[in-house]
Design a protein around this motif. Sequence first.
Motif, PDB file in Angstrom:
ATOM      1  N   LEU A 121       2.609  -7.143   3.370  1.00 21.19           N
ATOM      2  CA  LEU A 121       3.542  -6.258   3.016  1.00 21.19           C
ATOM      3  C   LEU A 121       3.484  -5.727   1.855  1.00 21.19           C
ATOM      4  O   LEU A 121       3.369  -6.193   0.656  1.00 21.19           O
ATOM      5  CB  LEU A 121       5.019  -6.879   3.253  1.00 21.19           C
ATOM      6  N   LEU A 122       3.552  -4.289   1.584  1.00 19.33           N
ATOM      7  CA  LEU A 122       3.346  -3.416   0.332  1.00 19.33           C
ATOM      8  C   LEU A 122       5.083  -3.500   0.140  1.00 19.33           C
ATOM      9  O   LEU A 122       5.774  -2.802   0.775  1.00 19.33           O
ATOM     10  CB  LEU A 122       3.008  -2.030   0.535  1.00 19.33           C
ATOM     11  N   ASN A 123       5.620  -4.201  -1.012  1.00 19.05           N
ATOM     12  CA  ASN A 123       6.931  -4.675  -1.066  1.00 19.05           C
ATOM     13  C   ASN A 123       7.839  -3.646  -2.025  1.00 19.05           C
ATOM     14  O   ASN A 123       9.089  -4.157  -2.000  1.00 19.05           O
ATOM     15  CB  ASN A 123       7.236  -5.930  -1.033  1.00 19.05           C
ATOM     16  N   THR A 124       7.132  -2.814  -2.812  1.00 21.49           N
ATOM     17  CA  THR A 124       7.764  -2.093  -3.570  1.00 21.49           C
ATOM     18  C   THR A 124       7.634  -0.315  -3.275  1.00 21.49           C
ATOM     19  O   THR A 124       6.654   0.190  -3.190  1.00 21.49           O
ATOM     20  CB  THR A 124       7.386  -2.129  -5.126  1.00 21.49           C
ATOM     21  N   GLN A 125       9.033   0.300  -3.047  1.00 20.88           N
ATOM     22  CA  GLN A 125       8.907   1.726  -2.714  1.00 20.88           C
ATOM     23  C   GLN A 125       9.336   2.366  -4.094  1.00 20.88           C
ATOM     24  O   GLN A 125      10.214   2.043  -5.076  1.00 20.88           O
ATOM     25  CB  GLN A 125       9.845   1.711  -1.616  1.00 20.88           C
ATOM     26  N   TYR A 126       8.530   3.623  -4.176  1.00 23.17           N
ATOM     27  CA  TYR A 126       8.486   4.523  -5.434  1.00 23.17           C
ATOM     28  C   TYR A 126       9.107   5.813  -5.158  1.00 23.17           C
ATOM     29  O   TYR A 126       8.876   6.671  -5.722  1.00 23.17           O
ATOM     30  CB  TYR A 126       7.178   4.553  -5.970  1.00 23.17           C
ATOM     31  N   THR A 183      -7.156  -7.428   9.481  1.00 20.42           N
ATOM     32  CA  THR A 183      -6.148  -7.340   8.535  1.00 20.42           C
ATOM     33  C   THR A 183      -5.217  -6.204   8.743  1.00 20.42           C
ATOM     34  O   THR A 183      -5.622  -5.154   9.014  1.00 20.42           O
ATOM     35  CB  THR A 183      -6.678  -7.379   7.218  1.00 20.42           C
ATOM     36  N   ILE A 184      -3.760  -6.420   8.506  1.00 24.64           N
ATOM     37  CA  ILE A 184      -3.111  -5.396   8.698  1.00 24.64           C
ATOM     38  C   ILE A 184      -2.369  -5.015   7.354  1.00 24.64           C
ATOM     39  O   ILE A 184      -1.524  -6.013   6.614  1.00 24.64           O
ATOM     40  CB  ILE A 184      -1.783  -5.787   9.809  1.00 24.64           C
ATOM     41  N   LEU A 185      -2.143  -3.996   6.898  1.00 23.84           N
ATOM     42  CA  LEU A 185      -1.370  -3.441   5.627  1.00 23.84           C
ATOM     43  C   LEU A 185      -0.097  -2.733   6.174  1.00 23.84           C
ATOM     44  O   LEU A 185      -0.005  -1.783   6.767  1.00 23.84           O
ATOM     45  CB  LEU A 185      -2.291  -2.369   4.830  1.00 23.84           C
ATOM     46  N   HIS A 186       0.861  -3.343   5.847  1.00 21.13           N
ATOM     47  CA  HIS A 186       2.436  -2.901   6.404  1.00 21.13           C
ATOM     48  C   HIS A 186       3.022  -2.143   5.310  1.00 21.13           C
ATOM     49  O   HIS A 186       3.223  -2.874   4.139  1.00 21.13           O
ATOM     50  CB  HIS A 186       3.075  -4.247   6.513  1.00 21.13           C
ATOM     51  N   GLY A 187       3.012  -0.888   5.477  1.00 21.45           N
ATOM     52  CA  GLY A 187       3.427   0.238   4.362  1.00 21.45           C
ATOM     53  C   GLY A 187       4.734   0.713   4.947  1.00 21.45           C
ATOM     54  O   GLY A 187       4.715   2.025   5.337  1.00 21.45           O
ATOM     55  N   LEU A 219      -5.661  -2.303   9.866  1.00 26.66           N
ATOM     56  CA  LEU A 219      -4.723  -1.366  10.443  1.00 26.66           C
ATOM     57  C   LEU A 219      -3.886  -0.981   9.493  1.00 26.66           C
ATOM     58  O   LEU A 219      -3.111  -2.039   8.685  1.00 26.66           O
ATOM     59  CB  LEU A 219      -4.119  -1.899  11.881  1.00 26.66           C
ATOM     60  N   ALA A 220      -3.500  -0.014   9.078  1.00 26.39           N
ATOM     61  CA  ALA A 220      -2.415   0.334   8.308  1.00 26.39           C
ATOM     62  C   ALA A 220      -1.192   1.312   8.620  1.00 26.39           C
ATOM     63  O   ALA A 220      -1.672   2.173   9.292  1.00 26.39           O
ATOM     64  CB  ALA A 220      -3.289   1.038   6.637  1.00 26.39           C
ATOM     65  N   GLY A 221       0.058   0.979   8.379  1.00 27.54           N
ATOM     66  CA  GLY A 221       0.959   1.662   8.697  1.00 27.54           C
ATOM     67  C   GLY A 221       2.242   0.695   8.815  1.00 27.54           C
ATOM     68  O   GLY A 221       2.336  -0.197   8.242  1.00 27.54           O
ATOM     69  N   ASP A 222       3.227   1.302   9.599  1.00 28.02           N
ATOM     70  CA  ASP A 222       4.479   0.634   9.733  1.00 28.02           C
ATOM     71  C   ASP A 222       5.303   0.753  11.148  1.00 28.02           C
ATOM     72  O   ASP A 222       5.289   1.843  11.454  1.00 28.02           O
ATOM     73  CB  ASP A 222       5.633   1.345   8.930  1.00 28.02           C
ATOM     74  N   PRO A 223       5.202  -0.533  11.840  1.00 25.70           N
ATOM     75  CA  PRO A 223       5.664  -0.645  13.156  1.00 25.70           C
ATOM     76  C   PRO A 223       7.111  -0.284  13.213  1.00 25.70           C
ATOM     77  O   PRO A 223       7.847   0.039  14.462  1.00 25.70           O
ATOM     78  CB  PRO A 223       5.358  -2.078  13.512  1.00 25.70           C
ATOM     79  N   PHE A 224       7.908  -0.088  12.174  1.00 26.95           N
ATOM     80  CA  PHE A 224       9.144   0.387  12.188  1.00 26.95           C
ATOM     81  C   PHE A 224       9.520   1.659  12.017  1.00 26.95           C
ATOM     82  O   PHE A 224      10.789   2.178  11.499  1.00 26.95           O
ATOM     83  CB  PHE A 224      10.077  -0.469  11.227  1.00 26.95           C
TER      84      PHE A 224
END
Length: 613
Positions: A425-430, A198-202, A387-392
Amino acid sequence: MELLHPHILQLLKCIDFEEKEETNRYKLDQQHSLKSLKSEGLAIHPIKVTNKTFGYADYPEITFRIPFPVDTNQFRDGVAIECFCHNEESVKGVLISLDGKQGEFRLFAPDYPDWIEDEGVGIKRSPDQRTTGMMKLAMKDLPSKKDVYDLFLSIHDGQDIRPADEVHSKTSIEFKNKRLNDSQQLAVKAVVENEKLTILHGPPGTGKTTTLIESIVQLVRLNEKVIVSAPSNTAVDNIAKGLLTQDIKILRVGNSAKIDEALAPHTPEGKLSDKTIQKEIKSLKKRAEEFRKMALQYKRRFGKSEREQRSLLFKEVKNIRTDIRKILSYNEDKLYDQAQVILGTPIGLMDSHLNKLKFQTLIIDEAAQCLEPLAWCIFPMADKYVLAGDPFQLPPTVLSPQAEKLGFNRSILEVCFKQSASVYLLNTQYRMREAIAGFSSHFFYKNELLTPTHLQNISKHITFFDTAGAGHEEQQGANGSSLMNEGELEMVKRIIRSENLAIETTALISPYSGQVTLAKEQLPSTMRISTIDSFQGQEYHTVIVSLVRSNDEGQIGFLNDTRRMNVALTRAKEQLYVIGDSATLGIHPFYKSFLEYIEQSGEYRSVWELEEE
């Protein structure tokens, strides 16, 4: 003998290229002078030794001070180093920590070198052959690890890695953290129900660490034994500290970094405080010290028989050190059994010899910075993977142009991202105002990155200062080192004055270490100044970005990697200033699009609007 998979062969070739490039780049010889190594930020010389001790497992540890401004971006915690002095044999070691002008390193030697407090002692980067050796071994052994190798084949032979069942909102979980948003809750459920990968896209500021901590809490509730890793010690420590607040029994392994004070009692060293164990170790250390003193009676210049005697004495020191490690290892095995979660960098976990244990879930944070073979080193430790992170954002650092050309800088996250159907996708930035987040949301995240109401714009939060036509051209640093732009630094000074910026809440970042070194000489010492690469994961109230590139040819070098700019543009919470030459940058579609965004949602200002004072 069965032929290895073509991608394994390619990764092995890349590791060889990287090893050769490191060896060539870091060596100190007639072709690579100390002056050139210093100009490239690969050596710090001279250093002032301030303290000497014998640390964990009786290795010599040296605390030092840097007496002058220097670029230290290449000296991250845990990197391999050599301590050297002119006309002496250098000693290999590892950098434990470096914060500003204070640092500490460990030497892999029976004792301090005789010359450690002489004039002209320095440290330089060294090839990390332990890491490359471990990666080679892991890749060659991969076909023998059936379940893990099946996953490898799924990724590299073009099959989708699909979950057994989709995660549905009806999945019932009693969340310990009641403040998680819907996307974070769904991600936690996905981790709990994960069957394989599972991938957590943060994206930036979306609460990735918070989500991971809640996920681990839920796994522990289900009696899973969890192993957590990340390429950087800082990321590992952040999760470890978060888990402590949730009353999780953790063990933070790995000795390559200076452990946060809050975590010291939760390391093997901290937990092995039993008086009987300590008494035995203390007795061994005392014997080692006696042998060292005897060996040191023989000074630097001595004959063959004295050299042999000294060598035998140091061999005894080495044997005693082995005995200490055996005692520690025996007692550490008990600690591993008691811990609910064990955390460390990939190499820290490998060094801890956890292969006797089987974990249900392995979580890799900052997976976008993790080299693919480094991940395969630790995948065999568990049955399921997150796997957690952001490929961008920024990929792993790769030195070898040949290895990069073969795709060695594609992280384990990037490799799996395109093949996995289980991406959440974690879709809200704080973190930042809507205008600051807006361009990245549009360009990288398909406008799916949301901003909560309390961070909507209240003024112009993003400004581009255009240097086109001002003659602020880039310059090459001394000895062909990194680029700099003095004109842009003058603009930084004027922006600070004209905008009345508070130095302590303002950071300057730049893609070029040469500009960072120059900035540290010219700007206030209390100001946070860093390369973009070293600033990933951090945030400041106000951020000024100096892009440096300004030339008639429209050459922008590694600004072509737009992921670096995604990091740069998402560090500011309230105010972002970007300085650059639109004539040089605007040819590239990314920067053209950014300039158009500024005209719509920010403030576009010419260099001429900042009057000389």
